[in-house]
Design a protein around this motif. Sequence first.
Motif, PDB file in Angstrom:
ATOM      1  N   MET A  14      43.433  33.380  36.660  1.00 29.53           N
ATOM      2  CA  MET A  14      44.180  32.282  36.043  1.00 29.53           C
ATOM      3  C   MET A  14      44.430  31.144  37.027  1.00 29.53           C
ATOM      4  O   MET A  14      44.545  29.987  36.644  1.00 29.53           O
ATOM      5  N   LEU A  15      44.515  31.497  38.313  1.00 25.01           N
ATOM      6  CA  LEU A  15      44.735  30.478  39.334  1.00 25.01           C
ATOM      7  C   LEU A  15      43.556  29.513  39.391  1.00 25.01           C
ATOM      8  O   LEU A  15      43.743  28.281  39.419  1.00 25.01           O
ATOM      9  N   ILE A  16      42.343  30.074  39.373  1.00 22.22           N
ATOM     10  CA  ILE A  16      41.130  29.242  39.422  1.00 22.22           C
ATOM     11  C   ILE A  16      41.019  28.391  38.156  1.00 22.22           C
ATOM     12  O   ILE A  16      40.653  27.211  38.213  1.00 22.22           O
ATOM     13  N   TYR A  17      41.371  28.993  37.007  1.00 24.31           N
ATOM     14  CA  TYR A  17      41.303  28.251  35.743  1.00 24.31           C
ATOM     15  C   TYR A  17      42.276  27.070  35.749  1.00 24.31           C
ATOM     16  O   TYR A  17      41.916  25.948  35.363  1.00 24.31           O
ATOM     17  N   ALA A  18      43.507  27.323  36.185  1.00 22.79           N
ATOM     18  CA  ALA A  18      44.509  26.253  36.232  1.00 22.79           C
ATOM     19  C   ALA A  18      44.068  25.136  37.175  1.00 22.79           C
ATOM     20  O   ALA A  18      44.181  23.946  36.843  1.00 22.79           O
ATOM     21  N   PHE A  19      43.551  25.521  38.346  1.00 27.33           N
ATOM     22  CA  PHE A  19      43.082  24.518  39.313  1.00 27.33           C
ATOM     23  C   PHE A  19      41.935  23.700  38.730  1.00 27.33           C
ATOM     24  O   PHE A  19      41.897  22.475  38.867  1.00 27.33           O
ATOM     25  N   THR A  20      41.003  24.373  38.046  1.00 28.38           N
ATOM     26  CA  THR A  20      39.831  23.692  37.484  1.00 28.38           C
ATOM     27  C   THR A  20      40.229  22.685  36.409  1.00 28.38           C
ATOM     28  O   THR A  20      39.751  21.542  36.396  1.00 28.38           O
ATOM     29  N   VAL A  21      41.115  23.086  35.508  1.00 26.53           N
ATOM     30  CA  VAL A  21      41.526  22.197  34.413  1.00 26.53           C
ATOM     31  C   VAL A  21      42.300  21.000  34.949  1.00 26.53           C
ATOM     32  O   VAL A  21      42.034  19.852  34.571  1.00 26.53           O
ATOM     33  N   VAL A  22      43.262  21.252  35.827  1.00 29.38           N
ATOM     34  CA  VAL A  22      44.073  20.159  36.383  1.00 29.38           C
ATOM     35  C   VAL A  22      43.188  19.164  37.131  1.00 29.38           C
ATOM     36  O   VAL A  22      43.312  17.941  36.964  1.00 29.38           O
ATOM     37  N   THR A  23      42.274  19.673  37.959  1.00 31.95           N
ATOM     38  CA  THR A  23      41.391  18.806  38.735  1.00 31.95           C
ATOM     39  C   THR A  23      40.432  18.037  37.835  1.00 31.95           C
ATOM     40  O   THR A  23      40.153  16.855  38.070  1.00 31.95           O
ATOM     41  N   ALA A  24      39.919  18.695  36.776  1.00 31.69           N
ATOM     42  CA  ALA A  24      38.984  18.036  35.858  1.00 31.69           C
ATOM     43  C   ALA A  24      39.657  16.884  35.116  1.00 31.69           C
ATOM     44  O   ALA A  24      39.078  15.797  34.967  1.00 31.69           O
ATOM     45  N   VAL A  25      40.877  17.104  34.643  1.00 39.32           N
ATOM     46  CA  VAL A  25      41.611  16.043  33.940  1.00 39.32           C
ATOM     47  C   VAL A  25      41.905  14.881  34.900  1.00 39.32           C
ATOM     48  O   VAL A  25      41.783  13.708  34.536  1.00 39.32           O
ATOM     49  N   LEU A  26      42.272  15.225  36.132  1.00 40.74           N
ATOM     50  CA  LEU A  26      42.527  14.199  37.148  1.00 40.74           C
ATOM     51  C   LEU A  26      41.271  13.371  37.411  1.00 40.74           C
ATOM     52  O   LEU A  26      41.320  12.133  37.486  1.00 40.74           O
ATOM     53  N   ALA A  27      40.127  14.048  37.518  1.00 39.06           N
ATOM     54  CA  ALA A  27      38.859  13.349  37.763  1.00 39.06           C
ATOM     55  C   ALA A  27      38.489  12.439  36.592  1.00 39.06           C
ATOM     56  O   ALA A  27      38.027  11.302  36.787  1.00 39.06           O
ATOM     57  N   LEU A  28      38.693  12.906  35.352  1.00 37.02           N
ATOM     58  CA  LEU A  28      38.377  12.089  34.181  1.00 37.02           C
ATOM     59  C   LEU A  28      39.233  10.831  34.135  1.00 37.02           C
ATOM     60  O   LEU A  28      38.754   9.754  33.777  1.00 37.02           O
TER      61      LEU A  28
END
Length: 423
Positions: A1-15
């Motif tokens: 879940m840690l990797i998933y949370a990091f991935t989603v937060v970073t992806a939204v930030l990048a978009l």
Amino acid sequence: MLIYAFTVVTAVLALAFMLYSLPAPFLPLYHEERNVSSVWDGVILGVVPVGYLVSCFVCGLLLEYFNFKKIMMTGSGVLGSIFIINCFFNKITNNAFYIALSCILRIVAGIATGFVCVPAFGALVKLVPTRVAFVTALAEAALNGAQAFGPFLGGILYEHGGYSLAYWVPGLIVVCCVLIELTIPRINTRPEKSESNDNMRVYKDPWIMLAAWHCAACQVLLYFHLPTMAPFVKETLGESVEWTGLALLVNTSTIIISAPPLGWLIDRFNPYFFVMFSSVILPFLYMLIGPIPLFHVATSKLQVMLVLALLGFFVPMGCTPVLLIMFDVYKMRNKGELSISASNTIVSLYCSCFPLGACIGSFCAGIFSLYISFEWSTGGLGLIFIIQSILSFIYCWKIKHMKRFSTETQPSNGAGDVELEAK
């Protein structure tokens, strides 16, 4: 879940940062079609950091009362909606109304970007508290990559689908991200009621504010040459705008590639050392971006390309450790404690350094270009930055003595202070 949370937060930030730069290649072409002065290209694109800067401080306060997911979802929804609304601007026939509405919506877009950025960094700091520099460096690499990719995507969409398609497709994608953000696991970013005054302690602490200023000053070096780079390259090197774009892409690529390993090193070694080392290199490096004043030495294309690449490495070296240093200074001056409220405020202050440096750098470059040449403006800024370098050494030396006095008068509680001597 840690990797998933990091991935989603970073992806939204990048978009969010991809949308920031997406209109850059086609907006001047569209304005030329509707006879809008080229002056408004820079104004419409340049007002975004103003809204972003304001929203950083607002978000620091909102995190006191709302969970980071609600603020991020609001920012994503507003940002995507603005882009969808923009796709109808080609129906507006009055240029004055078009310009006014574009400026207003771009400021709101900047505010929405801040609503995504500050909670995202606040959540990332909580996700991996022992690797703050590494996770923030990864996020910065992602947003820089997205910001570099934005103009490329915008050009493709405009070329194949016109003005409306270039806005509503990315806008719709970001709006849909709101649903994905709902799936992020809960991360506690709301402080206790007893921590209500901790945010003011951050703003009132001059040592934290001085660290933040150093981060902003480094960002000035990253943005100062951007408005005047293309004319200098054309006149001095005889190269086109495409070559300038390639050189700036090399600069961004260096940031993307070097940020993760740099963050890994900063977490494991002395962050103060990285600030001092970059402070030695940066002023002299910046003087080499053009012909050094008073020294009649011709500038080569290799020199410009190499300097821009090195700036992409040494500017983040001066910025990324600042977040750790602000945390460290706060703990030192508050008996080893770092509350959630103080952490959120420091993160919002750190995020505000980037648009502040961008605004100061771009604005000063435009003013200086009216009176002095490129080599004198960049060389002069390099000389001025020597003062900032000296101040950073004095700052680190003073913090070292303050920490020594603090450890002698108070028992250590194992709060993870950063030692000034390198490991």
